[in-house]
Design a protein around this motif. Structure first.
Motif, PDB file in Angstrom:
ATOM      1  N   ASN A   1       0.728  -1.134  -0.039  1.00 11.32           N
ATOM      2  CA  ASN A   1      -0.014   0.108  -0.050  1.00 11.32           C
ATOM      3  C   ASN A   1       0.898   1.276  -0.086  1.00 11.32           C
ATOM      4  OD1 ASN A   1      -2.287  -1.473   0.241  1.00 11.32           O
ATOM      5  ND2 ASN A   1      -2.460  -1.616   2.365  1.00 11.32           N
ATOM      6  N   ALA A   2       0.275   2.323  -0.487  1.00 12.93           N
ATOM      7  CA  ALA A   2       1.200   3.619  -0.301  1.00 12.93           C
ATOM      8  C   ALA A   2       1.551   4.089   1.173  1.00 12.93           C
ATOM      9  CB  ALA A   2       0.262   4.871  -1.065  1.00 12.93           C
ATOM     10  N   PRO A   3       2.794   4.669   1.281  1.00 14.46           N
ATOM     11  CA  PRO A   3       3.017   5.104   2.563  1.00 14.46           C
ATOM     12  C   PRO A   3       2.187   6.441   3.064  1.00 14.46           C
ATOM     13  CG  PRO A   3       4.578   6.000   1.091  1.00 14.46           C
ATOM     14  CD  PRO A   3       3.489   4.915   0.108  1.00 14.46           C
ATOM     15  N   ILE A   4       2.125   6.430   4.274  1.00 15.35           N
ATOM     16  CA  ILE A   4       1.465   7.571   4.823  1.00 15.35           C
ATOM     17  C   ILE A   4       2.367   8.417   5.640  1.00 15.35           C
ATOM     18  CG2 ILE A   4      -0.605   6.501   5.010  1.00 15.35           C
ATOM     19  CD1 ILE A   4      -0.349   5.971   8.010  1.00 15.35           C
ATOM     20  N   ALA A   5       3.586   8.171   6.072  1.00 16.74           N
ATOM     21  CA  ALA A   5       4.576   9.063   7.037  1.00 16.74           C
ATOM     22  C   ALA A   5       5.663   9.526   6.107  1.00 16.74           C
ATOM     23  CB  ALA A   5       4.928   8.308   8.144  1.00 16.74           C
ATOM     24  N   SER A   6       5.887  10.962   6.248  1.00 14.63           N
ATOM     25  CA  SER A   6       6.894  11.627   5.250  1.00 14.63           C
ATOM     26  C   SER A   6       8.259  11.886   6.105  1.00 14.63           C
ATOM     27  CB  SER A   6       6.242  12.879   5.004  1.00 14.63           C
ATOM     28  OG  SER A   6       5.107  12.664   4.053  1.00 14.63           O
ATOM     29  N   PRO A   7       9.293  12.041   5.246  1.00 14.62           N
ATOM     30  CA  PRO A   7      10.654  12.106   5.834  1.00 14.62           C
ATOM     31  C   PRO A   7      10.917  13.432   6.373  1.00 14.62           C
ATOM     32  CG  PRO A   7      10.673  12.392   3.633  1.00 14.62           C
ATOM     33  CD  PRO A   7       9.304  12.040   3.621  1.00 14.62           C
ATOM     34  N   LEU A   8      12.058  13.542   7.087  1.00 16.30           N
ATOM     35  CA  LEU A   8      12.408  14.909   7.471  1.00 16.30           C
ATOM     36  C   LEU A   8      13.547  15.234   6.508  1.00 16.30           C
ATOM     37  CD1 LEU A   8      11.738  13.303  10.133  1.00 16.30           C
ATOM     38  CD2 LEU A   8      12.338  15.358  11.465  1.00 16.30           C
ATOM     39  N   VAL A   9      13.378  16.289   5.803  1.00 16.91           N
ATOM     40  CA  VAL A   9      14.511  16.702   4.950  1.00 16.91           C
ATOM     41  C   VAL A   9      15.153  17.879   5.315  1.00 16.91           C
ATOM     42  CG1 VAL A   9      15.034  17.684   2.316  1.00 16.91           C
ATOM     43  CG2 VAL A   9      12.847  16.192   2.857  1.00 16.91           C
ATOM     44  N   TRP A  10      16.626  17.457   5.658  1.00 14.70           N
ATOM     45  CA  TRP A  10      17.563  18.308   6.348  1.00 14.70           C
ATOM     46  C   TRP A  10      18.588  19.305   5.398  1.00 14.70           C
ATOM     47  CZ3 TRP A  10      18.919  14.193  10.553  1.00 14.70           C
ATOM     48  CH2 TRP A  10      17.929  14.020  11.508  1.00 14.70           C
ATOM     49  N   GLU A  11      18.585  18.591   4.270  1.00 15.66           N
ATOM     50  CA  GLU A  11      19.616  19.528   3.342  1.00 15.66           C
ATOM     51  C   GLU A  11      19.199  18.910   1.840  1.00 15.66           C
ATOM     52  OE1 GLU A  11      22.670  22.095   2.266  1.00 15.66           O
ATOM     53  OE2 GLU A  11      21.680  21.968   3.948  1.00 15.66           O
ATOM     54  N   ILE A  12      19.222  19.982   1.049  1.00 14.89           N
ATOM     55  CA  ILE A  12      19.490  19.819  -0.345  1.00 14.89           C
ATOM     56  C   ILE A  12      20.585  20.388  -1.155  1.00 14.89           C
ATOM     57  CG2 ILE A  12      17.981  19.735  -2.800  1.00 14.89           C
ATOM     58  CD1 ILE A  12      15.668  20.259  -0.938  1.00 14.89           C
ATOM     59  N   ASP A  13      21.198  19.705  -1.783  1.00 12.22           N
ATOM     60  CA  ASP A  13      22.617  20.404  -2.535  1.00 12.22           C
ATOM     61  C   ASP A  13      22.522  20.107  -4.001  1.00 12.22           C
ATOM     62  OD1 ASP A  13      23.548  21.003   0.100  1.00 12.22           O
ATOM     63  OD2 ASP A  13      24.955  19.289   0.151  1.00 12.22           O
ATOM     64  N   VAL A  14      22.473  21.253  -4.596  1.00  9.53           N
ATOM     65  CA  VAL A  14      22.789  21.078  -6.095  1.00  9.53           C
ATOM     66  C   VAL A  14      24.217  21.752  -6.221  1.00  9.53           C
ATOM     67  CG1 VAL A  14      21.831  21.956  -8.324  1.00  9.53           C
ATOM     68  CG2 VAL A  14      20.288  21.616  -6.383  1.00  9.53           C
ATOM     69  N   ILE A  15      25.246  20.734  -6.770  1.00  6.59           N
ATOM     70  CA  ILE A  15      26.329  20.909  -7.134  1.00  6.59           C
ATOM     71  C   ILE A  15      26.861  21.207  -8.333  1.00  6.59           C
ATOM     72  CG2 ILE A  15      28.696  20.055  -6.283  1.00  6.59           C
ATOM     73  CD1 ILE A  15      27.717  18.323  -4.041  1.00  6.59           C
ATOM     74  N   GLY A  16      27.465  22.383  -8.627  1.00  5.07           N
ATOM     75  CA  GLY A  16      27.965  22.779  -9.958  1.00  5.07           C
ATOM     76  C   GLY A  16      29.122  22.304 -10.172  1.00  5.07           C
ATOM     77  N   VAL A  17      29.442  22.699 -11.632  1.00  4.14           N
ATOM     78  CA  VAL A  17      30.879  22.406 -12.101  1.00  4.14           C
ATOM     79  C   VAL A  17      31.638  23.456 -11.808  1.00  4.14           C
ATOM     80  CG1 VAL A  17      32.532  22.302 -14.318  1.00  4.14           C
ATOM     81  CG2 VAL A  17      30.124  21.025 -13.875  1.00  4.14           C
ATOM     82  N   PRO A  18      32.947  23.492 -11.129  1.00 10.61           N
ATOM     83  CA  PRO A  18      33.713  24.578 -10.637  1.00 10.61           C
ATOM     84  C   PRO A  18      33.945  25.453 -11.795  1.00 10.61           C
ATOM     85  CG  PRO A  18      34.694  22.493  -9.826  1.00 10.61           C
ATOM     86  CD  PRO A  18      33.493  22.345 -11.024  1.00 10.61           C
ATOM     87  N   GLU A  19      33.712  26.923 -11.644  1.00 12.40           N
ATOM     88  CA  GLU A  19      34.237  27.861 -12.593  1.00 12.40           C
ATOM     89  C   GLU A  19      35.442  27.591 -12.994  1.00 12.40           C
ATOM     90  OE1 GLU A  19      31.884  30.002 -13.830  1.00 12.40           O
ATOM     91  OE2 GLU A  19      30.299  29.440 -12.344  1.00 12.40           O
ATOM     92  N   PRO A  20      35.581  28.047 -14.459  1.00  9.06           N
ATOM     93  CA  PRO A  20      36.851  28.054 -15.037  1.00  9.06           C
ATOM     94  C   PRO A  20      37.951  28.763 -14.141  1.00  9.06           C
ATOM     95  CG  PRO A  20      35.341  28.401 -16.633  1.00  9.06           C
ATOM     96  CD  PRO A  20      34.647  28.544 -15.259  1.00  9.06           C
ATOM     97  N   ALA A  21      37.650  29.719 -13.811  1.00  6.67           N
ATOM     98  CA  ALA A  21      38.705  30.595 -12.976  1.00  6.67           C
ATOM     99  C   ALA A  21      39.172  29.829 -11.812  1.00  6.67           C
ATOM    100  CB  ALA A  21      38.132  31.861 -12.506  1.00  6.67           C
ATOM    101  N   THR A  22      38.240  28.823 -11.105  1.00  9.24           N
ATOM    102  CA  THR A  22      38.708  28.194  -9.800  1.00  9.24           C
ATOM    103  C   THR A  22      39.560  27.069 -10.491  1.00  9.24           C
ATOM    104  OG1 THR A  22      36.537  28.646  -9.101  1.00  9.24           O
ATOM    105  CG2 THR A  22      37.635  26.752  -8.120  1.00  9.24           C
TER     106      THR A  22
END
Length: 263
Positions: free
Chosen positions: A221-242
């Motif tokens: 059956n489908a779940p009814i209890a949800s998570p605790l989301v503590w962090e979302i990271d969207v990690i990019g490619v380092p800039e050319p200068a870096t």
């Protein structure tokens, strides 16, 4: 403990008519305590410190979450991107969604077209139960949010996995299984978070019958209890200068070592 869940993302991309090779690959790491994975989260990713926009269909927060009346409180939207391994009731999403519908829908703007190398999602619970799991659908836009394509469906563990005291945190790391960037030219990202638990510590996918992303019926059956989301990271490619600075620094080290050898 690490678990590779690449097949879920690959199934999603195949279902959507995208090539299976180079599909997003998700790897899950479980930590025994609620802060075991703190060192793995990013503090300078593409959405660091940004307050996301809640979209139509968002169900808000669990009544026990202090942010229930106001998403801008620290336990609400800020916890997703503050670069801190929050604990307690931070990021506790609402319960009792209809089968197949997300409980939290949040969009982030990247400030121009960006290349994404990796996405990370940290969930957990002081109680070490099924709320440490996560199920997320990620969508991206390359035209300022005018339209979106599904990057993939990412379920932290196999349906039927039970957590009753062994894990306090879960990190899902999503990269390109074929190598190279995960996505390019991305201007906006949407995260749809789903319920995960049946209140007995057992993970289930959010659908009744066949999951449209994986093509699999997990038999639960489908779940009814949800998570605790503590962090979302969207990690990019380092800039050319870096990258250039890093190369210059490396050259400097080599030159210095050569000089030391001569003396």
């Amino acid at each position: 403990m690490k678990i590779a869940t690449w097949f879920l993302a690959a199934a999603a991309t195949t279902f959507l008519g995208m090539p299976a090779w180079g599909a997003p690959t998700a790897v899950t790491t479980h930590g025994p305590a609620n802060t075991s994975l703190a060192a793995l989260i990013s503090t300078n990713d593409l959405i660091a410190g940004q307050i996301g926009v809640e979209l139509a269909g968002d169900m808000g927060w669990h009544p026990a979450n202090p942010a229930a009346p106001n998403s801008l409180l620290p336990e609400g939207l800020p916890t997703f991107t503050d670069g801190v391994n929050n604990t307690g009731l931070y990021g506790l999403l609402n319960d009792l969604p209809a089968a197949g519908t997300p409980v939290k829908r949040v969009q982030y703007t990247l400030g121009g077209a960006k290349t994404i190398n990796e996405i990370q999602i940290l969930t957990g619970n002081n109680g070490k139960d099924g709320r440490v799991f996560s199920t997320t659908v990620i969508s991206t836009s390359t035209n300022g949010g005018g339209s979106f394509s599904t990057l993939g469906y990412f379920q932290s563990d196999l349906s039927g996995t039970i957590n009753t005291g062994q894990w306090g945190s879960t990190l899902v790391e999503i990269t390109n299984g074929g190598g190279g960037p995960l996505a390019s030219g991305v201007t906006n990202v949407i995260f749809d978070f789903y319920a995960v638990d049946n209140t007995q510590g057992e993970l289930r996918d959010p659908f009744v019958g066949v999951n449209p992303f994986t093509g699999i019926d997990d038999g639960f059956n489908a779940p009814i209890a949800s998570p605790l989301v503590w962090e979302i990271d969207v990690i990019g490619v380092p800039e050319p200068a870096t990258g250039l600075l890093a190369a210059v620094a490396a050259i400097g080290i080599v030159v210095q070592r050569r000089r030391q050898r001569r003396t």
